[in-house]
Design a protein around this motif. Structure first.
Motif, short mmCIF file in Angstrom:
data_model
loop_
_atom_site.label_atom_id
_atom_site.label_comp_id
_atom_site.label_asym_id
_atom_site.label_seq_id
_atom_site.Cartn_x
_atom_site.Cartn_y
_atom_site.Cartn_z
N UNK A 1 -66.56 -44.70 12.16
CA UNK A 1 -66.63 -43.25 12.18
C UNK A 1 -66.51 -42.82 13.64
N UNK A 2 -65.42 -42.12 13.95
CA UNK A 2 -65.11 -41.74 15.33
C UNK A 2 -65.11 -40.24 15.44
N UNK A 3 -65.27 -39.74 16.65
CA UNK A 3 -65.15 -38.31 16.81
C UNK A 3 -65.67 -37.85 18.14
N UNK A 4 -65.95 -36.56 18.18
CA UNK A 4 -66.28 -35.94 19.44
C UNK A 4 -67.36 -34.90 19.19
N UNK B 1 -69.76 -40.53 24.98
CA UNK B 1 -69.39 -40.98 26.32
C UNK B 1 -69.09 -39.77 27.22
N UNK B 2 -68.54 -40.05 28.41
CA UNK B 2 -68.36 -38.97 29.39
C UNK B 2 -67.34 -37.93 28.92
N UNK C 1 -66.49 -23.57 22.63
CA UNK C 1 -65.21 -23.30 23.31
C UNK C 1 -64.36 -24.57 23.41
N UNK C 2 -64.86 -25.66 22.78
CA UNK C 2 -64.07 -26.89 22.76
C UNK C 2 -64.33 -27.83 23.92
N UNK C 3 -65.30 -27.50 24.78
CA UNK C 3 -65.61 -28.38 25.91
C UNK C 3 -66.41 -29.60 25.45
N UNK C 4 -66.05 -30.77 25.95
CA UNK C 4 -66.74 -32.01 25.61
C UNK C 4 -68.21 -31.94 26.00
N UNK C 5 -69.07 -32.52 25.16
CA UNK C 5 -70.49 -32.63 25.49
C UNK C 5 -70.84 -34.11 25.64
N UNK C 6 -70.88 -34.61 26.87
CA UNK C 6 -71.23 -36.01 27.09
C UNK C 6 -72.71 -36.22 26.87
N UNK C 7 -73.06 -37.47 26.54
CA UNK C 7 -74.47 -37.85 26.47
C UNK C 7 -75.25 -37.16 25.33
N UNK D 1 -71.72 -47.72 22.13
CA UNK D 1 -70.47 -47.15 21.63
C UNK D 1 -69.78 -48.16 20.70
N UNK D 2 -69.61 -47.80 19.43
CA UNK D 2 -68.91 -48.69 18.49
C UNK D 2 -69.75 -49.82 17.92
#
Lengths: 290, 290
Positions: free
Chosen positions: A132-135, A179-180, A140-146, A118-119
């Motif tokens: 460059x950061x983000x998600x 990340x989680x 539906x907007x739910x986080x996808x870890x890993x 990470x980073x």
């Protein structure tokens, strides 16, 4: 052109199309008949002269001779500069309206590049420091870890590592993970615009048509999450002069990011090994389930 | 496919076509825009997959690599087997209804072959003895004396001299002239059918489509008379099994001749150095003024 002439020319086209009637593979038959139909339609529409036909034969032959096994693929370049690669991409990656847009894969991906934390910094050659950061999320907007983000870009000289022997192994390439909470952070340099190779027949074509060979600055992504469609795309610098005239038609409005200048740290850069000032871009990738 | 998807795919095609808007040469602009339009129409129509696109890239690359400087031109073979060469021929040799039909030039012509006397034998390899007789006239039926008929055909092994090092120089090639009444006489052998080369990508394509590689037996002519359009054509043996399925679509009904068996001499063979029995074909070439 008389009706007789028109009829006899149409008959040639029909015979050529029908010659594939007995192809045992239905898909091959469909492709060859459609290709022959459209190729003849082109020749008829422009009434190609024999000299022009021979120029075409020579152009294709030189394009073939310019291809070598590894580094140079002039037919892909031709497909790219005629917009065909981008059309094939669009057809094969139709997706729901709120998933992230795709763009061309390009010929410069290398499999098996280093996993990066990470980073972690993937830039070993000079450039303007960038984060460059983000998600990565679902529709539906739910986080996808890993999620795995395979990332690649050129150095400031416009060349990719692998293409340019002077660059260290893995320069400006890497595999990051979310990340989680679905967040990722990539320490790199601000991408630069670069020209596609112009020393072959495709370069001559662009020049004859007064087209430039530049691609706007971009960072490549291939993002994989089990259960979701693989996402191949770029993020483009929003202020690039070639956004409207990308030589390979890869730009989409939704894929542009601003590299804003940061003079202080905040939550998004605290704890990351990056000196002030730097530039920061953010993006949320939306993955569609398979 | 949703309307949104259709619109975004159409936009890619439009951008690619418009990229040639500023080509300074109007004809280049027309050709590139028409080509891009029809190429995109093909890709959209069949919804080409990425795998199929890459097969296409590989096919074109191999076709280029199969071309060498002199003997082998696989892109011409591809053009021939897709009927494009024949269509270009038809477009470029539109002629009045009563002039002789044209057909493809082919890659085996050699310039500067020996001049041959009326009825001289051009066959130095075995075959069925033949006499090809006839006349060259204008569209009103007037004799054209001193017309030059450049003639070429394969030996019985299906190869042309020049292509086959075992054949003597000038075998089955020559330049004949019409006499003061427009008549010509060519002593040769009956042409045989032969396959186009199948050891390259074009051969693989024909095989995958269950198309055969054979061209029906024919004798090539290029006829020149000052003040008349140059005539490039073949005469086909009327009983060839491949007349309906010529691998390169070159056959026209009007270009078929019968090689009839002759057991006696008459006015048309008297005085010519030809042994009985032999086969004789006749044809009247009608030239159109420029």
């Amino acid at each position: 052109m008389t009706n007789d002439e028109k009829a006899s020319e149409r008959l040639i086209s029909e015979k050529a199309i029908q010659s594939f009637n007995d192809a045992p593979d239905a898909r091959l038959r469909q492709i060859m008949q459609s290709l022959t139909h459209h190729l003849h339609a082109f020749v008829s529409e422009v009434e190609l002269t024999e000299k022009e036909w021979f120029e075409g034969i020579k152009f294709l032959t030189e394009t073939g001779h310019k291809c070598d096994g590894h580094v140079r693929q002039e037919f892909i370049l031709l497909s790219d500069t005629l917009g065909v690669s981008m059309l094939v991409d669009a057809i094969n990656h139709r997706h729901s309206a709120n998933a992230t847009d795709t763009t061309v894969f390009g010929p410069f991906y290398i499999d098996g590049m280093p996993e990066r934390a990470f980073g972690e910094n993937m830039a070993f050659t000079p450039g303007e420091a960038a984060l460059v950061r983000g998600r990565v999320v679902d529709t539906r907007g739910n986080a996808l870890p890993n999620a795995i983000l395979d990332v690649w870009q050129t150095a400031e000289n416009g060349m990719y590592s692998g293409q340019d022997a002077a660059q260290p192994f893995g320069n400006l390439r890497g595999r990051y993970r979310t990340d989680s909470n679905g967040y990722f952070a990539i320490r790199t340099i601000v991408p630069v615009c670069y020209p596609i190779p112009t020393d072959g027949p495709v370069g001559r074509m662009l020049n004859a048509a007064k087209r430039h060979p530049w691609r706007p600055a971009h960072l490549h992504f291939m993002i994989e999450v089990p259960g979701y469609k693989k996402l191949v795309t770029h993020l483009f610098n929003h202020d690039d002069p070639y956004l409207e005239s990308d030589a390979v038609f890869g730009v989409k409005q939704s894929l542009q990011v601003i590299y804003e200048e940061r003079f202080t740290h905040d939550d998004l850069s605290a704890g990351l090994d990056i000196q002030l000032p730097f530039r920061r871009a953010s993006y949320e990738f939306v993955m569609e389930s398979v």
